[in-house]
Design a protein around this motif. Structure first.
Motif, PDB file in Angstrom:
ATOM      1  N   ARG A 187       0.787  -1.231   0.000  1.00  0.00           N
ATOM      2  CA  ARG A 187       0.000   0.000   0.000  1.00  0.00           C
ATOM      3  C   ARG A 187       0.819   1.282   0.000  1.00  0.00           C
ATOM      4  O   ARG A 187       0.240   2.371  -0.103  1.00  0.00           O
ATOM      5  CB  ARG A 187      -0.920   0.005   1.225  1.00  0.00           C
ATOM      6  CG  ARG A 187      -1.894  -1.166   1.254  1.00  0.00           C
ATOM      7  CD  ARG A 187      -2.645  -1.244   2.566  1.00  0.00           C
ATOM      8  NE  ARG A 187      -3.556  -2.386   2.602  1.00  0.00           N
ATOM      9  CZ  ARG A 187      -4.257  -2.757   3.662  1.00  0.00           C
ATOM     10  NH1 ARG A 187      -4.143  -2.064   4.794  1.00  0.00           N
ATOM     11  NH2 ARG A 187      -5.055  -3.812   3.601  1.00  0.00           N
ATOM     12  N   LEU A 188       2.135   1.200   0.114  1.00  0.00           N
ATOM     13  CA  LEU A 188       2.938   2.418   0.134  1.00  0.00           C
ATOM     14  C   LEU A 188       2.892   3.158  -1.189  1.00  0.00           C
ATOM     15  O   LEU A 188       3.078   4.380  -1.240  1.00  0.00           O
ATOM     16  CB  LEU A 188       4.385   2.099   0.516  1.00  0.00           C
ATOM     17  CG  LEU A 188       4.665   1.880   2.005  1.00  0.00           C
ATOM     18  CD1 LEU A 188       6.128   1.557   2.236  1.00  0.00           C
ATOM     19  CD2 LEU A 188       4.260   3.107   2.805  1.00  0.00           C
ATOM     20  N   THR A 189       2.665   2.448  -2.278  1.00  0.00           N
ATOM     21  CA  THR A 189       2.608   3.093  -3.589  1.00  0.00           C
ATOM     22  C   THR A 189       1.273   3.775  -3.852  1.00  0.00           C
ATOM     23  O   THR A 189       1.142   4.522  -4.824  1.00  0.00           O
ATOM     24  CB  THR A 189       2.867   2.061  -4.696  1.00  0.00           C
ATOM     25  OG1 THR A 189       1.912   0.988  -4.571  1.00  0.00           O
ATOM     26  CG2 THR A 189       4.271   1.486  -4.573  1.00  0.00           C
ATOM     27  N   CYS A 190       0.294   3.536  -3.017  1.00  0.00           N
ATOM     28  CA  CYS A 190      -1.037   4.131  -3.203  1.00  0.00           C
ATOM     29  C   CYS A 190      -1.014   5.576  -2.720  1.00  0.00           C
ATOM     30  O   CYS A 190      -0.563   5.878  -1.618  1.00  0.00           O
ATOM     31  CB  CYS A 190      -2.095   3.326  -2.445  1.00  0.00           C
ATOM     32  SG  CYS A 190      -3.784   3.952  -2.640  1.00  0.00           S
ATOM     33  N   THR A 191      -1.509   6.487  -3.538  1.00  0.00           N
ATOM     34  CA  THR A 191      -1.535   7.896  -3.178  1.00  0.00           C
ATOM     35  C   THR A 191      -2.733   8.207  -2.289  1.00  0.00           C
ATOM     36  O   THR A 191      -3.684   7.420  -2.183  1.00  0.00           O
ATOM     37  CB  THR A 191      -1.590   8.777  -4.429  1.00  0.00           C
ATOM     38  OG1 THR A 191      -2.795   8.485  -5.159  1.00  0.00           O
ATOM     39  CG2 THR A 191      -0.385   8.505  -5.324  1.00  0.00           C
ATOM     40  N   PHE A 192      -2.686   9.377  -1.666  1.00  0.00           N
ATOM     41  CA  PHE A 192      -3.769   9.807  -0.788  1.00  0.00           C
ATOM     42  C   PHE A 192      -5.076   9.989  -1.573  1.00  0.00           C
ATOM     43  O   PHE A 192      -6.154   9.611  -1.119  1.00  0.00           O
ATOM     44  CB  PHE A 192      -3.363  11.120  -0.105  1.00  0.00           C
ATOM     45  CG  PHE A 192      -4.186  11.460   1.094  1.00  0.00           C
ATOM     46  CD1 PHE A 192      -5.126  10.569   1.623  1.00  0.00           C
ATOM     47  CD2 PHE A 192      -4.045  12.690   1.726  1.00  0.00           C
ATOM     48  CE1 PHE A 192      -5.878  10.889   2.744  1.00  0.00           C
ATOM     49  CE2 PHE A 192      -4.799  13.021   2.846  1.00  0.00           C
ATOM     50  CZ  PHE A 192      -5.716  12.120   3.341  1.00  0.00           C
ATOM     51  N   ALA A 193      -4.967  10.558  -2.768  1.00  0.00           N
ATOM     52  CA  ALA A 193      -6.172  10.791  -3.575  1.00  0.00           C
ATOM     53  C   ALA A 193      -6.808   9.471  -4.014  1.00  0.00           C
ATOM     54  O   ALA A 193      -8.037   9.324  -3.990  1.00  0.00           O
ATOM     55  CB  ALA A 193      -5.821  11.639  -4.789  1.00  0.00           C
ATOM     56  N   ARG A 194      -5.981   8.496  -4.388  1.00  0.00           N
ATOM     57  CA  ARG A 194      -6.529   7.205  -4.804  1.00  0.00           C
ATOM     58  C   ARG A 194      -7.166   6.471  -3.619  1.00  0.00           C
ATOM     59  O   ARG A 194      -8.187   5.797  -3.759  1.00  0.00           O
ATOM     60  CB  ARG A 194      -5.432   6.344  -5.419  1.00  0.00           C
ATOM     61  CG  ARG A 194      -5.956   5.046  -6.035  1.00  0.00           C
ATOM     62  CD  ARG A 194      -4.838   4.131  -6.449  1.00  0.00           C
ATOM     63  NE  ARG A 194      -5.368   2.873  -6.979  1.00  0.00           N
ATOM     64  CZ  ARG A 194      -4.640   1.785  -7.191  1.00  0.00           C
ATOM     65  NH1 ARG A 194      -3.329   1.793  -6.900  1.00  0.00           N
ATOM     66  NH2 ARG A 194      -5.189   0.683  -7.666  1.00  0.00           N
ATOM     67  N   PHE A 195      -6.562   6.622  -2.448  1.00  0.00           N
ATOM     68  CA  PHE A 195      -7.133   5.997  -1.253  1.00  0.00           C
ATOM     69  C   PHE A 195      -8.539   6.518  -0.981  1.00  0.00           C
ATOM     70  O   PHE A 195      -9.464   5.743  -0.712  1.00  0.00           O
ATOM     71  CB  PHE A 195      -6.213   6.269  -0.059  1.00  0.00           C
ATOM     72  CG  PHE A 195      -6.846   6.005   1.280  1.00  0.00           C
ATOM     73  CD1 PHE A 195      -6.994   4.715   1.758  1.00  0.00           C
ATOM     74  CD2 PHE A 195      -7.304   7.066   2.061  1.00  0.00           C
ATOM     75  CE1 PHE A 195      -7.587   4.481   2.997  1.00  0.00           C
ATOM     76  CE2 PHE A 195      -7.884   6.834   3.293  1.00  0.00           C
ATOM     77  CZ  PHE A 195      -8.034   5.540   3.759  1.00  0.00           C
ATOM     78  N   CYS A 196      -8.714   7.831  -1.050  1.00  0.00           N
ATOM     79  CA  CYS A 196     -10.041   8.406  -0.817  1.00  0.00           C
ATOM     80  C   CYS A 196     -11.033   7.995  -1.895  1.00  0.00           C
ATOM     81  O   CYS A 196     -12.220   7.776  -1.608  1.00  0.00           O
ATOM     82  CB  CYS A 196      -9.940   9.933  -0.731  1.00  0.00           C
ATOM     83  SG  CYS A 196      -9.034  10.539   0.705  1.00  0.00           S
ATOM     84  N   LYS A 197     -10.552   7.857  -3.121  1.00  0.00           N
ATOM     85  CA  LYS A 197     -11.450   7.436  -4.199  1.00  0.00           C
ATOM     86  C   LYS A 197     -11.895   5.994  -3.999  1.00  0.00           C
ATOM     87  O   LYS A 197     -13.072   5.658  -4.211  1.00  0.00           O
ATOM     88  CB  LYS A 197     -10.738   7.598  -5.539  1.00  0.00           C
ATOM     89  CG  LYS A 197     -11.609   7.288  -6.743  1.00  0.00           C
ATOM     90  CD  LYS A 197     -10.873   7.538  -8.039  1.00  0.00           C
ATOM     91  CE  LYS A 197     -11.770   7.237  -9.239  1.00  0.00           C
ATOM     92  NZ  LYS A 197     -11.045   7.478 -10.523  1.00  0.00           N
ATOM     93  N   LEU A 198     -10.977   5.119  -3.599  1.00  0.00           N
ATOM     94  CA  LEU A 198     -11.347   3.723  -3.350  1.00  0.00           C
ATOM     95  C   LEU A 198     -12.258   3.603  -2.135  1.00  0.00           C
ATOM     96  O   LEU A 198     -13.171   2.760  -2.113  1.00  0.00           O
ATOM     97  CB  LEU A 198     -10.087   2.880  -3.140  1.00  0.00           C
ATOM     98  CG  LEU A 198      -9.189   2.678  -4.367  1.00  0.00           C
ATOM     99  CD1 LEU A 198      -7.915   1.942  -3.970  1.00  0.00           C
ATOM    100  CD2 LEU A 198      -9.924   1.904  -5.452  1.00  0.00           C
TER     101      LEU A 198
END
Length: 415
Positions: free
Chosen positions: A242-253
């Motif tokens: 999960r370190l490669t996941c950005t903050f914006a993508r996390f909120c979208k998911l």
């Protein structure tokens, strides 16, 4: 059927006797005009005294609810069913809504505010019963703007005199994370991104408590802080994937909005964690950055109290560091700034010496914003110096004590 003359409205002779609620009425079959209305009694006392009243004057028709009230009650009940609230909550919210519509302050409000009034009643009821519910959840269900909803809510609370307890930070974390879509497998969510709800809520609570202890919560909106803490806790539970996941993508998911200040709150949390990591013995050999420190959040939270005492100036030392910080302002001489750095307190925007503790102060004091320029004085205001003579009519305003007043009046009488 019995014909009795003609209808005064349309002139038709088709008049019939119709039994309406067991009361005989003479009605025109052509236009529906009621020529003679039946009589009925409403109470036992009236029946005893043979006082008959018409149906239109009875209490049955006057007790009918208005269309606005019926629609509002139906909206309140539907909202309670969507939120799966107990029946007691539903009845309390309906009673608040009825009281609000009867209040004169809500008679002339716009239709949009009246539609939000039912949601405010549900929101107040949930808060009073310690049921975790955020204003954002209600606004999303009603498709309403939070600013308008907040104004109606404050008016309702003021006019009805309602006591509404504040939602605690722990309840807010649980409520906000309940809306996340990362706790169940879905087609658009990768399998490594799915997390156990209880683990994520527990770690998010620990990070939010850390933010509260380091002055990151005071004076801030809580939702961006909770969102940033949830992102860090989610990454730290499985950092490899999960370190490669950005903050914006996390909120979208997760299916939640990304508040604009959340990036700043995330940056401040990472800076706190890096300071704490520099004091942990088995992490000193690593070159920590904002990504690698996420892997060790569990260890940092486990030894949180010890690391905070060693990474920041606390208690008596904090006052000394705050004094040194004020001396190191941009207008102070360089010597004062150097002394502040030797004591371990940073200047504005400057990094302090590695390994030295910094003061545990609010971010607004460590990195103050630029001061706003004062407005230019007018010609009349700039002419005032403070040395102008005081008139006799105003001198008494500057005298203190009855003895001075008597002495002044005596001196004035001698003139």
């Amino acid at each position: 059927m019995a014909a009795r003359g003609c209808c005064p409205s349309c002139g038709s002779a088709a008049l019939v006797e119709d039994a309406h609620y067991a009361q005989q009425q003479l009605v025109c079959a052509a236009c529906g005009c009621v020529l003679v209305e039946g009589l009925l009694t409403t109470t036992y006392t009236e029946e005893e005294h043979l006082r008959e009243v018409t149906y239109s004057q009875s209490t049955g028709q006057k007790e009918q609810l208005s269309r606005c009230l019926q629609r509002g009650i139906r909206r309140v009940r539907d909202l309670c069913k969507v939120l799966q609230l107990p029946t007691v909550f539903e009845e309390t919210a309906v009673s608040y809504f009825q009281r609000a519509l009867q209040h004169t302050s809500f008679h002339l409000v716009s239709l949009e505010k009246k539609e939000l009034l039912g949601g405010c009643c549900v929101f107040v009821t949930c808060r009073q019963h310690n049921w975790p519910l955020t204003m954002g959840t209600i606004c999303s269900l009603l498709y309403a703007k939070q600013e308008l909803f907040a104004s109606v809510y404050l008016s309702l609370q003021k006019e009805l005199g309602l006591s509404v307890p504040a939602l605690s930070l722990a309840d807010l974390v649980k409520t906000h994370l309940n809306s996340f879509r990362l706790f169940q497998h879905a087609a658009d969510i990768p399998a490594p991104f799915v997390e156990d709800k209880e683990k994520m809520v527990a770690r998010t609570m620990q990070i939010v408590e850390l933010a509260s202890e380091t002055w990151l919560v005071t004076g801030r909106h809580p939702v961006p802080i909770v969102t940033a803490a949830a992102f860090l806790s989610w990454q730290s539970l499985q950092p490899a994937a999960r370190l490669t996941c950005t903050f914006a993508r996390f909120c979208k998911l997760a299916g939640v909005d990304l508040p604009p200040p959340a990036h700043l709150r995330l940056k401040e949390l990472l800076e706190i964690l890096l300071r704490m990591a520099s004091k942990l013995a088995w992490l000193k050999v690593f070159n920590m950055d904002k990504k690698t420190v996420v892997k060790h959040i569990g260890d940092l939270l486990q030894h949180r109290i010890f690391l905070l005492k060693n990474a920041f100036c606390l208690e008596d030392e904090e006052e000394q560091c705050a004094a040194a910080l004020s001396k190191g302002s941009p207008g102070s001489p360089p010597a004062a700034g150097g002394a502040a750095q030797e004591k371990g307190c940073p200047l504005e925007g400057k990094r302090q010496r590695e390994g030295s503790p910094r003061p545990l102060l609010p971010p607004c004091l460590i990195n103050p914003r630029k001061r706003l320029r004062t407005a230019a004085l007018s010609a009349s205001d700039s002419a005032i110096t403070g040395d102008e003579p005081i008139s006799d009519s105003e001198i008494e305003q500057y005298l203190r004590g009855p003895e001075e007043i008597r002495a002044f009046r005596k001196a004035k009488a001698w003139q």
